[in-house]
Design a protein around this motif. Structure first.
Motif, PDB file in Angstrom:
ATOM      1  N   MET A   1      53.532  32.504  26.647  1.00 45.26           N
ATOM      2  CA  MET A   1      52.315  31.955  26.051  1.00 45.26           C
ATOM      3  C   MET A   1      51.583  31.101  27.076  1.00 45.26           C
ATOM      4  SD  MET A   1      51.893  29.377  22.791  1.00 45.26           S
ATOM      5  CE  MET A   1      52.253  30.592  21.545  1.00 45.26           C
ATOM      6  N   SER A   2      50.302  31.363  27.253  1.00 42.39           N
ATOM      7  CA  SER A   2      49.485  30.591  28.187  1.00 42.39           C
ATOM      8  C   SER A   2      48.558  29.654  27.415  1.00 42.39           C
ATOM      9  CB  SER A   2      48.657  31.535  29.056  1.00 42.39           C
ATOM     10  OG  SER A   2      47.817  32.355  28.255  1.00 42.39           O
ATOM     11  N   ARG A   3      47.801  28.857  28.149  1.00 43.19           N
ATOM     12  CA  ARG A   3      46.805  27.945  27.587  1.00 43.19           C
ATOM     13  C   ARG A   3      47.406  26.971  26.575  1.00 43.19           C
ATOM     14  NH1 ARG A   3      41.344  28.841  28.562  1.00 43.19           N
ATOM     15  NH2 ARG A   3      41.194  26.783  27.617  1.00 43.19           N
ATOM     16  N   ASN A   4      48.409  26.251  26.989  1.00 42.91           N
ATOM     17  CA  ASN A   4      48.956  25.166  26.190  1.00 42.91           C
ATOM     18  C   ASN A   4      48.388  23.817  26.636  1.00 42.91           C
ATOM     19  OD1 ASN A   4      51.057  26.529  24.451  1.00 42.91           O
ATOM     20  ND2 ASN A   4      51.655  27.250  26.467  1.00 42.91           N
ATOM     21  N   THR A   5      47.374  23.866  27.493  1.00 40.67           N
ATOM     22  CA  THR A   5      46.761  22.667  28.060  1.00 40.67           C
ATOM     23  C   THR A   5      45.315  22.552  27.605  1.00 40.67           C
ATOM     24  OG1 THR A   5      48.196  22.773  30.005  1.00 40.67           O
ATOM     25  CG2 THR A   5      46.172  21.479  30.208  1.00 40.67           C
ATOM     26  N   PHE A   6      44.896  21.337  27.276  1.00 36.30           N
ATOM     27  CA  PHE A   6      43.520  21.075  26.858  1.00 36.30           C
ATOM     28  C   PHE A   6      42.930  19.980  27.728  1.00 36.30           C
ATOM     29  CE2 PHE A   6      40.200  19.002  24.424  1.00 36.30           C
ATOM     30  CZ  PHE A   6      39.498  20.075  23.901  1.00 36.30           C
ATOM     31  N   GLY A   7      41.689  20.173  28.188  1.00 38.05           N
ATOM     32  CA  GLY A   7      40.990  19.160  28.972  1.00 38.05           C
ATOM     33  C   GLY A   7      40.896  19.514  30.435  1.00 38.05           C
ATOM     34  N   HIS A   8      40.142  18.690  31.176  1.00 37.94           N
ATOM     35  CA  HIS A   8      39.898  18.920  32.602  1.00 37.94           C
ATOM     36  C   HIS A   8      40.462  17.768  33.431  1.00 37.94           C
ATOM     37  CE1 HIS A   8      37.317  22.472  31.946  1.00 37.94           C
ATOM     38  NE2 HIS A   8      37.049  21.862  30.806  1.00 37.94           N
ATOM     39  N   ILE A   9      39.789  16.628  33.435  1.00 37.56           N
ATOM     40  CA  ILE A   9      40.345  15.465  34.144  1.00 37.56           C
ATOM     41  C   ILE A   9      41.379  14.773  33.258  1.00 37.56           C
ATOM     42  CG2 ILE A   9      39.838  13.193  35.117  1.00 37.56           C
ATOM     43  CD1 ILE A   9      37.214  14.256  36.110  1.00 37.56           C
ATOM     44  N   PHE A  10      40.973  14.398  32.062  1.00 37.39           N
ATOM     45  CA  PHE A  10      41.963  13.929  31.076  1.00 37.39           C
ATOM     46  C   PHE A  10      42.451  15.167  30.339  1.00 37.39           C
ATOM     47  CE2 PHE A  10      43.323  12.588  26.855  1.00 37.39           C
ATOM     48  CZ  PHE A  10      44.145  11.513  27.150  1.00 37.39           C
ATOM     49  N   ARG A  11      43.683  15.536  30.567  1.00 36.52           N
ATOM     50  CA  ARG A  11      44.196  16.758  29.953  1.00 36.52           C
ATOM     51  C   ARG A  11      45.635  16.555  29.493  1.00 36.52           C
ATOM     52  NH1 ARG A  11      43.711  17.474  35.425  1.00 36.52           N
ATOM     53  NH2 ARG A  11      45.592  18.051  36.578  1.00 36.52           N
ATOM     54  N   PHE A  12      45.998  17.319  28.480  1.00 32.49           N
ATOM     55  CA  PHE A  12      47.356  17.225  27.970  1.00 32.49           C
ATOM     56  C   PHE A  12      47.910  18.618  27.738  1.00 32.49           C
ATOM     57  CE2 PHE A  12      44.591  17.039  24.250  1.00 32.49           C
ATOM     58  CZ  PHE A  12      45.185  17.922  23.363  1.00 32.49           C
ATOM     59  N   THR A  13      49.207  18.740  27.924  1.00 35.94           N
ATOM     60  CA  THR A  13      49.934  19.980  27.664  1.00 35.94           C
ATOM     61  C   THR A  13      50.980  19.694  26.596  1.00 35.94           C
ATOM     62  OG1 THR A  13      49.656  20.723  29.956  1.00 35.94           O
ATOM     63  CG2 THR A  13      51.395  21.788  28.651  1.00 35.94           C
ATOM     64  N   THR A  14      50.961  20.473  25.518  1.00 37.32           N
ATOM     65  CA  THR A  14      51.925  20.257  24.441  1.00 37.32           C
ATOM     66  C   THR A  14      53.037  21.295  24.499  1.00 37.32           C
ATOM     67  OG1 THR A  14      50.851  21.667  22.761  1.00 37.32           O
ATOM     68  CG2 THR A  14      50.044  19.405  22.995  1.00 37.32           C
ATOM     69  N   TRP A  15      54.174  20.927  23.921  1.00 37.58           N
ATOM     70  CA  TRP A  15      55.300  21.854  23.836  1.00 37.58           C
ATOM     71  C   TRP A  15      56.061  21.589  22.539  1.00 37.58           C
ATOM     72  CZ3 TRP A  15      59.827  19.167  23.371  1.00 37.58           C
ATOM     73  CH2 TRP A  15      59.878  17.879  23.926  1.00 37.58           C
ATOM     74  N   GLY A  16      56.839  22.564  22.106  1.00 41.30           N
ATOM     75  CA  GLY A  16      57.669  22.395  20.920  1.00 41.30           C
ATOM     76  C   GLY A  16      57.217  23.252  19.753  1.00 41.30           C
ATOM     77  N   GLU A  17      58.113  23.406  18.773  1.00 32.15           N
ATOM     78  CA  GLU A  17      57.867  24.211  17.593  1.00 32.15           C
ATOM     79  C   GLU A  17      58.171  23.410  16.328  1.00 32.15           C
ATOM     80  OE1 GLU A  17      58.671  26.300  21.096  1.00 32.15           O
ATOM     81  OE2 GLU A  17      60.316  25.495  19.886  1.00 32.15           O
ATOM     82  N   SER A  18      57.753  23.967  15.208  1.00 29.69           N
ATOM     83  CA  SER A  18      57.900  23.298  13.922  1.00 29.69           C
ATOM     84  C   SER A  18      59.346  22.944  13.610  1.00 29.69           C
ATOM     85  CB  SER A  18      57.336  24.186  12.808  1.00 29.69           C
ATOM     86  OG  SER A  18      57.520  23.599  11.543  1.00 29.69           O
ATOM     87  N   HIS A  19      60.277  23.866  13.884  1.00 32.61           N
ATOM     88  CA  HIS A  19      61.679  23.642  13.535  1.00 32.61           C
ATOM     89  C   HIS A  19      62.566  23.528  14.769  1.00 32.61           C
ATOM     90  CE1 HIS A  19      61.620  24.766   9.010  1.00 32.61           C
ATOM     91  NE2 HIS A  19      60.418  24.393   9.396  1.00 32.61           N
ATOM     92  N   GLY A  20      61.964  23.239  15.912  1.00 31.58           N
ATOM     93  CA  GLY A  20      62.749  23.000  17.113  1.00 31.58           C
ATOM     94  C   GLY A  20      63.322  21.595  17.124  1.00 31.58           C
ATOM     95  N   THR A  21      63.972  21.251  18.224  1.00 33.07           N
ATOM     96  CA  THR A  21      64.596  19.928  18.338  1.00 33.07           C
ATOM     97  C   THR A  21      63.561  18.807  18.368  1.00 33.07           C
ATOM     98  OG1 THR A  21      66.433  20.899  19.565  1.00 33.07           O
ATOM     99  CG2 THR A  21      66.136  18.515  19.732  1.00 33.07           C
ATOM    100  N   ALA A  22      62.459  19.055  19.063  1.00 30.09           N
ATOM    101  CA  ALA A  22      61.458  18.010  19.241  1.00 30.09           C
ATOM    102  C   ALA A  22      60.124  18.632  19.608  1.00 30.09           C
ATOM    103  CB  ALA A  22      61.903  17.027  20.335  1.00 30.09           C
ATOM    104  N   LEU A  23      59.091  17.780  19.582  1.00 31.63           N
ATOM    105  CA  LEU A  23      57.757  18.113  20.069  1.00 31.63           C
ATOM    106  C   LEU A  23      57.429  17.132  21.181  1.00 31.63           C
ATOM    107  CD1 LEU A  23      56.126  18.026  16.570  1.00 31.63           C
ATOM    108  CD2 LEU A  23      56.462  20.150  17.813  1.00 31.63           C
ATOM    109  N   GLY A  24      56.513  17.520  22.052  1.00 38.36           N
ATOM    110  CA  GLY A  24      56.122  16.585  23.090  1.00 38.36           C
ATOM    111  C   GLY A  24      54.859  17.009  23.792  1.00 38.36           C
ATOM    112  N   CYS A  25      54.386  16.154  24.653  1.00 40.10           N
ATOM    113  CA  CYS A  25      53.241  16.495  25.488  1.00 40.10           C
ATOM    114  C   CYS A  25      53.317  15.713  26.797  1.00 40.10           C
ATOM    115  CB  CYS A  25      51.922  16.224  24.781  1.00 40.10           C
ATOM    116  SG  CYS A  25      51.489  14.491  24.549  1.00 40.10           S
ATOM    117  N   VAL A  26      52.636  16.251  27.784  1.00 41.49           N
ATOM    118  CA  VAL A  26      52.467  15.582  29.072  1.00 41.49           C
ATOM    119  C   VAL A  26      50.968  15.388  29.278  1.00 41.49           C
ATOM    120  CG1 VAL A  26      52.813  15.699  31.554  1.00 41.49           C
ATOM    121  CG2 VAL A  26      54.565  16.614  30.013  1.00 41.49           C
TER     122      VAL A  26
END
Length: 359
Positions: A1-26
Motif C-alpha cells: 500500500m502506497s500513499r500513507n503520508t499526508f502533507g508537504h513540509i508538515f507531513r505525517f505518515t500513519t500506520w496500523g489497523e483497527s484490530h492490530g496491536t497499535a496505531l501510530g504516526c511519524v
C-alpha cells in the motif's frame, strides 16, 4: 500500500489497523522549540475516542497517546515525532461470520479487488480507527498555528433532520454528544438515533467547518490550491462522499453579480461585503473566514440483512454484528478539524519558505 503520508513540509505518515496491536504516526517537518508533551495531544483524542456516548460505537479505547521521539525536555527538536496509541478493546470474533463476505457500501470488496487480500477484522486499514493518529497529528499542527487561528466543526444535519441555523451557538457544541450547535434539535436527534439503532440500521450526516483567523496568502495558485488541499484532506476521511466550500453547489445556481464578493476599503485594508468564495480565491486565502461543509454516508456495518456475495463468488446475505456507530458523522467532527489543522500548518510553513515572515 502506497500513499500513507499526508502533507508537504508538515507531513505525517500513519500506520496500523483497527484490530492490530497499535496505531501510530511519524510527523516530519515540525519546527523546533515548540512546547509539546502528551497533555497537549490527549484532550483532542478524548473528543474523538469511541465509547464516549451511547450514540457512538461502544468499543472501549482509552486512546492514550505516547510520544516516542522528537521532543526533549518538553520541546520539539525539529526531528521526526513518533506517536503510538495501543489498541485495547478489539473484539475480532465479531467479524468471524463475515470473514468471506463483502459488506455492501464498504471498502471490503474494493480492497480485495486491488490487493487480493484483506483484513476482515474491523476492516483493517480501511477502518476509521486509523483516524485517531490523524487527530494526534492535528493537535501538533494546532501548536504550530497558535491561538490566532480557530478551527471549529459542528454536525448540522443527521439524516433528514437539520438544525435551525438561527439557533447556532458554538458554546453548546461541546455540551452535547452530537457536536451540535442547536440546542432545540438535540432531543429529536436522540430519539431518531435510538430508533435507527433499534432497527439495526445506520444514518448519514452533514458537518460544517469554520476557520477564522487564517491570514491572507496561504495556498498556491495552480497545483497547491488551498481549497483543493482542504477538499483532499476532508475526502480522505472514511465515509465522506462530498464537500463544498463557500457557496459550493449553490454557486452553480447564481448569476455573476450575486456570486461576486464585492470589495470596499475598510479600516484594515480590503473589506469583502460577502463571502460566497468561502475565504479562498484562486486557491489562495483572502483573510476572510474559511468555511465548508461535507457529507458523511451511513456506516456499512449494520444488522439489517442485505444482499451480497462471498469471496468465492457465491450470492448470499449479510448482517454485521458488533459495536458500530449508528452515525459515523458525529465523530468525524474532531477528525475533520484535525485534517484542516494539518493542511493549514503545512501551508503556513510553505508560505514562510517561499515568501518569508509576513509583516
Amino acid at each position: 500500500m502506497s500513499r500513507n503520508t499526508f502533507g508537504h513540509i508538515f507531513r505525517f505518515t500513519t500506520w496500523g489497523e483497527s484490530h492490530g496491536t497499535a496505531l501510530g504516526c511519524v510527523i516530519d517537518g515540525c519546527p523546533p522549540q515548540i512546547q509539546l508533551d502528551e497533555s497537549d495531544i490527549q484532550p483532542w483524542l478524548d473528543r474523538r475516542k469511541p465509547g464516549s456516548s451511547k450514540f457512538v460505537t461502544q468499543r472501549k479505547e482509552s486512546d492514550l497517546v505516547k510520544i516516542l521521539s522528537g521532543t526533549f525536555e518538553g520541546r520539539t527538536t525539529g526531528t521526526p515525532i513518533s506517536l503510538i496509541i495501543n489498541n485495547e478493546d478489539a473484539r475480532s470474533k465479531d467479524y468471524g461470520a463475515i470473514a468471506d463476505k463483502y459488506r455492501p457500501g464498504h471498502a471490503d470488496i474494493a480492497y480485495d479487488m486491488k490487493y487480493g487480500i484483506r483484513d476482515h477484522r474491523g476492516g483493517g486499514r480501511s477502518s476509521a480507527r486509523e483516524t485517531a493518529v490523524r487527530v494526534a497529528a492535528g493537535a501538533i499542527a494546532r501548536k504550530i498555528l497558535g491561538d490566532s487561528i480557530s478551527i471549529q466543526g459542528a454536525v448540522v444535519q443527521i439524516g433528514s433532520k437539520a438544525i435551525n441555523h438561527s439557533n447556532w451557538d458554538w458554546s453548546f457544541v461541546e455540551q452535547n454528544p452530537f457536536f451540535c450547535p442547536d440546542e432545540e434539535i438535540v432531543s429529536d436527534w436522540e430519539k431518531y438515533l435510538n430508533e435507527v439503532r433499534k432497527r439495526g440500521s445506520s444514518v448519514g450526516a452533514i458537518v460544517e467547518l469554520h476557520i477564522d483567523g487564517a491570514p491572507a496568502g496561504l495556498g498556491e495558485p495552480i497545483y497547491g490550491k488551498l481549497d483543493a488541499e482542504i477538499a483532499s484532506a476532508i475526502m480522505s476521511i472514511n465515509a465522506v462522499k462530498a464537500i463544498e466550500i463557500g457557496a459550493g453547489f449553490k454557486a452553480g445556481t447564481m448569476e455573476g453579480p450575486e456570486n461576486a464578493d464585492e470589495i470596499r476599503i475598510g479600516n484594515d485594508g480590503p473589506e469583502f461585503l460577502s463571502n460566497n468564495a468561502g475565504g479562498i480565491l484562486g486557491g489562495i486565502s483572502t483573510g476572510q473566514s474559511i468555511f465548508c461543509r461535507f457529507s458523511v454516508k451511513p456506516t456499512s456495518s449494520f444488522l439489517t440483512a442485505t444482499k451480497t456475495i462471498t469471496a468465492s463468488g457465491q450470492e448470499t446475505e449479510i448482517k454485521t454484528k458488533g459495536r458500530h456507530d449508528p452515525c459515523v458523522g458525529i465523530r468525524s467532527v474532531p477528525i475533520a478539524e484535525a485534517m484542516i489543522a494539518c493542511v493549514l500548518a503545512d501551508h503556513v510553513l510553505r508560505d514562510r519558505a517561499q515568501i518569508g515572515v509576513r509583516k
